[in-house]
Every structure is written in C-alpha cells, then in structure tokens.
Scaffold this motif. Structure first.
Motif, PDB file in Angstrom:
ATOM      1  N   PRO A  29       0.845  -1.194   0.000  1.00  0.00           N
ATOM      2  CA  PRO A  29       0.000   0.000   0.000  1.00  0.00           C
ATOM      3  C   PRO A  29       0.881   1.244   0.000  1.00  0.00           C
ATOM      4  O   PRO A  29       1.899   1.292   0.684  1.00  0.00           O
ATOM      5  CB  PRO A  29      -0.782  -0.096   1.311  1.00  0.00           C
ATOM      6  N   GLY A  30       0.509   2.216  -0.790  1.00  0.00           N
ATOM      7  CA  GLY A  30       1.278   3.454  -0.841  1.00  0.00           C
ATOM      8  C   GLY A  30       0.616   4.483  -1.727  1.00  0.00           C
ATOM      9  O   GLY A  30      -0.541   4.330  -2.128  1.00  0.00           O
ATOM     10  N   PHE A  31       1.365   5.512  -2.031  1.00  0.00           N
ATOM     11  CA  PHE A  31       0.877   6.609  -2.854  1.00  0.00           C
ATOM     12  C   PHE A  31       1.731   6.701  -4.104  1.00  0.00           C
ATOM     13  O   PHE A  31       2.890   6.315  -4.104  1.00  0.00           O
ATOM     14  CB  PHE A  31       0.986   7.937  -2.097  1.00  0.00           C
ATOM     15  N   GLY A  32       1.150   7.251  -5.153  1.00  0.00           N
ATOM     16  CA  GLY A  32       1.945   7.560  -6.330  1.00  0.00           C
ATOM     17  C   GLY A  32       2.979   8.605  -5.955  1.00  0.00           C
ATOM     18  O   GLY A  32       2.857   9.271  -4.921  1.00  0.00           O
ATOM     19  N   PRO A  33       4.015   8.800  -6.759  1.00  0.00           N
ATOM     20  CA  PRO A  33       5.105   9.718  -6.407  1.00  0.00           C
ATOM     21  C   PRO A  33       4.646  11.138  -6.100  1.00  0.00           C
ATOM     22  O   PRO A  33       5.129  11.749  -5.149  1.00  0.00           O
ATOM     23  CB  PRO A  33       6.007   9.707  -7.636  1.00  0.00           C
ATOM     24  N   ASP A  34       3.709  11.682  -6.871  1.00  0.00           N
ATOM     25  CA  ASP A  34       3.249  13.052  -6.636  1.00  0.00           C
ATOM     26  C   ASP A  34       2.528  13.182  -5.305  1.00  0.00           C
ATOM     27  O   ASP A  34       2.780  14.096  -4.532  1.00  0.00           O
ATOM     28  CB  ASP A  34       2.321  13.518  -7.771  1.00  0.00           C
ATOM     29  N   LYS A  35       1.620  12.236  -5.037  1.00  0.00           N
ATOM     30  CA  LYS A  35       0.837  12.273  -3.790  1.00  0.00           C
ATOM     31  C   LYS A  35       1.752  12.037  -2.593  1.00  0.00           C
ATOM     32  O   LYS A  35       1.625  12.702  -1.562  1.00  0.00           O
ATOM     33  CB  LYS A  35      -0.269  11.228  -3.854  1.00  0.00           C
ATOM     34  N   ALA A  36       2.691  11.110  -2.711  1.00  0.00           N
ATOM     35  CA  ALA A  36       3.617  10.817  -1.611  1.00  0.00           C
ATOM     36  C   ALA A  36       4.449  12.045  -1.270  1.00  0.00           C
ATOM     37  O   ALA A  36       4.643  12.376  -0.096  1.00  0.00           O
ATOM     38  CB  ALA A  36       4.524   9.650  -1.975  1.00  0.00           C
TER      39      ALA A  36
END
Length: 196
Positions: free
Chosen positions: A67-74
């Motif tokens: 589970p994680g975020f795309g690079p922009d959202k992260a």
C-alpha cells in the motif's frame, strides 16, 4: 501489523496471476496419470478451496505490491507531514494539552497551531482514500503440493520466505503466525487500497 503483511503477501500472489510452468507432456504413463488424479483435489473440494483458483503447482514470477501513494501524492503528503511535525515540536506543551482534550476515537479538530492549512489537514485525514497497491518489485515463486498443503516459496523476499496453505484445515501459515479462512472475504464499499 503481522496480519497486514501476510495479507499483502497473499495479494501480491493473487494479483500476479501465478501463471505456472507445469508439465504439459501428453506422453505420461497410466501410473503417472493415476497418481496425479489421486493427488489432486476433486472439483467439489476445489470450489470449497478458492485458493486453488489462483495457486497452481509450478514456478512463476509474482509482483510484490505494497500500500502506498503515487510519487506526486507521496511527495505532497510528506511535505505536509514534515511541516506539521515541526510546528508540533515547537509547540509541544500546547499540543499535549490539545490532545488531552480530544474525544476518544475522533480525529483532532483542525487548529492553526498545526502549522498547516485546513485544506492540508484535510488531505492528511483523507490520505487513506488515496492509497493504492504499488508494485515495488518482482520475485520468482515456486508452489509445491504436499498432501493437503500448497507450499509457496519466495526466496528473494525479505520478510516472507514460505507461505503454507493448509487446504484441509483452511489456514495460511507464515513465520508471523497462522490465519484461519472462515469464508469468502467481502470488501466494504469504502475499501480504497485494493478496490471492491
């Protein structure tokens, strides 16, 4: 946390599709064919063992997804989090008092002392709805049938090397513990990481 890790390992296996490289030779002897038939589970058993739809004896590649975020959202969430952490560290006494007055089970109401805007705070509160499964790498896996068990081996993973699916007892066993399967898992409508 351990159950989440086990779940994520199971998810990466299922998502990968687990294409197998089983023997497709048509020149098997009668004894080999009979042995395979006796070893395999009946259709009725397979319908009661949903794992058999996804896991077949053989070798394949699987994706490891977390589970994680795309690079922009992260990047955006990390920046907001750092600003808030710095502000709270600078106003530690205030924050401890503020938290002590909070209602149990509810998020803290926004306060300008957080050092971020109300909109940014909303993003932090809502970040679980922006998570998705992200492929982190691939790993070769091997699945072997041993009696009533399917044994999955993923040598190149850091945490789970072996997962044992006990088809007779409906359990999944790892070094972290044993999970019991009690029936089909029905995700909630609000499940955003894996989707419904």
């Amino acid at each position: 946390m351990k159950k989440i890790i086990v779940f994520m390992m199971l998810v990466f296996i299922i998502i990968a599709g687990c294409s197998n490289k089983s023997d497709t030779s048509t020149e098997k002897t009668g004894a080999e064919t009979k042995e395979k038939q006796e070893k395999s589970l009946s259709n009725e058993q397979a319908s009661k063992q949903p794992v058999l739809k996804y896991l077949k004896e053989g070798s394949s590649n699987a994706y490891i997804k977390t589970p994680g975020f795309g690079p922009d959202k992260a990047s955006k969430i990390n920046a907001i989090t750092k600003k808030m952490q710095k502000s709270i560290a600078d106003k530690r006494e205030w924050f401890e008092t503020y938290v002590s007055k909070a209602k149990k089970g509810e998020p803290l109401p926004y306060h300008s002392n957080f050092g971020i805007t109300k909109e940014e705070y909303g993003i932090l509160l809502d970040m679980q709805n922006h998570m998705k499964l992200i492929k982190t790498r691939e790993t070769p896996i091997t699945i072997k049938e041993k009696g009533d068990q399917l044994i999955l081996t993923a040598e190149k993973t850091k945490t789970l090397k072996t997962i044992t699916f006990d088809l007779k007892n409906n359990t999944v066993k790892t070094d972290f513990g044993t999970l019991k399967y009690d029936g089909k898992i029905k995700p909630s409508k609000g499940q955003t990481v894996t989707g419904e």
